[in-house]
Design an enzyme around this catalytic site. Structure first.
Site, short mmCIF file in Angstrom:
data_model
loop_
_atom_site.label_atom_id
_atom_site.label_comp_id
_atom_site.label_asym_id
_atom_site.label_seq_id
_atom_site.Cartn_x
_atom_site.Cartn_y
_atom_site.Cartn_z
CB CYS A 111 -0.96 0.00 1.18
SG CYS A 111 -2.11 -1.38 1.19
CG HIS A 166 -3.13 3.54 2.01
ND1 HIS A 166 -3.66 3.13 0.82
CD2 HIS A 166 -3.21 2.47 2.85
CE1 HIS A 166 -4.04 1.87 0.91
NE2 HIS A 166 -3.78 1.45 2.14
CG ASN A 199 -6.60 -0.71 1.28
OD1 ASN A 199 -5.88 -0.32 0.36
ND2 ASN A 199 -6.11 -1.17 2.41
#
Length: 325
Positions: free
Chosen positions: A115, A252, A282
């Site tokens: 990520c 993020h 996500n």
């Protein structure tokens, strides 16, 4: 003192056609819209169809970024794709994006930091551009995380989605202070002792399989809020700026609770935080460029704005970059 800066020329994104809502998920796994929203802030996510590979998503996002920049693909001499879900073990997804754009020169490679991959990719491109090793870079974050999910595990399958985003960066001279346009500083960290908290239980060198994503959610939350703010504080110190100077914080997009807790801890006003997790879920390395493009298209991020991007990924890896737009 004059120095080269990596200046943002354009941004773009692409999301798969299929949207899966929380209610859709509740039809095949024990969960509910209220349960997911309360714990994550996510309302829906995009899921790639079989013909929408990571490179397909990346090519479309890159085309949109190049169009936004008004730049011919042939002038790009560096392509970096941040991804944990490549089309193939090799060749790299970046080379497939490069070929799909009709680029036949320069270098292309993948970067894997989960990520945090897009922050790592921006930092890497910045090193190429500011040292004169490249003049124009295409930085892509593209993921098809839905292919790593255990769709019977309600603690993880509700969290992730697919998508891609991209930035076009160009080397331009700056004055050497925080008023310059471009990447002002980047801070990268990792600590491999935390592997068991967020990982995929397979790979070509271990099980010979793709594997499925596994996560200890409470541990990830604790680390994300408690430990990764160092890279943001260090970015402020390195650039001589403060949270008050920020126009936008684009973290993020993993979990709304993590994002808001981190912003509060750093003294960043919530109205400066760009949130897309409710619409995208996500999307790992794609989440920051997707959020950047959304905020540029709706007019929030404008030329001259000071923008902080920040992410944490499995491993753990984490990092930040401070950009004058």
């Amino acid at each position: 003192m004059t120095r080269l800066r990596s200046v943002v020329r354009g941004c773009g994104s692409y999301l798969p056609r299929t949207i899966v809502t929380n209610d859709d998920l509740a039809a095949w796994v024990e969960t509910s819209d209220d349960w997911i929203i309360q714990r994550t802030g996510i309302r829906q996510r995009h899921i790639a169809e079989p013909d929408e590979t990571t490179s397909v998503l990346g090519i479309k996002a890159a085309q949109n970024a190049l169009s936004n920049a008004g730049i011919d693909p042939s002038t790009i001499d560096l392509v970096i794709c941040a991804t944990s879900t490549p089309d193939h073990t090799f060749p790299s997804t970046a080379t497939q994006i490069q070929a799909g754009l009709g680029i036949h020169a320069g270098a292309a490679f993948d970067l894997q930091a989960v990520c945090a991959g897009f922050v790592y990719a921006v930092a890497t491109a910045d090193k190429f551009l500011t040292t004169g090793a490249a003049t124009r870079a295409l930085v892509v974050g593209a993921e098809t995380f839905s292919r790593l999910l255990d769709w019977e595990d309600r603690t993880t399958c509700v969290l992730f989605g697919d998508g891609a985003g991209a930035l076009v960066l160009e080397a331009q001279p700056g004055g050497g202070d925080s008023g310059d346009r471009g990447v002002l500083t980047s801070q990268l960290r990792s600590d491999g002792r935390h592997r068991e908290k967020l990982y995929v239980d397979g790979g070509p060198g271990s099980t010979g399989t793709t594997g499925k994503l596994r996560m200890v959610g409470k541990e990830v939350f604790r680390f994300a809020v408690g430990s990764v703010t160092d890279v943001i504080a260090q970015a402020f110190e390195a650039s001589g700026t403060t949270a008050d100077d920020l126009d936008w914080f684009v973290p993020h997009q993993a979990n709304r609770r993590i994002i808001e807790a981190s912003a509060d801890k750093l003294g960043i006003a919530r109205e400066k935080v760009v949130l897309t997790v409710d619409r995208h879920g996500n999307t790992s390395a794609a989440s920051i460029p997707l959020a950047l493009d959304a905020a540029c298209r709706d007019g929030r991020i404008k030329r001259g704005d000071l923008v902080m991007i920040e992410a944490i990924g499995g491993g753990f890896t984490w990092g930040s970059a401070l950009i004058r737009w």
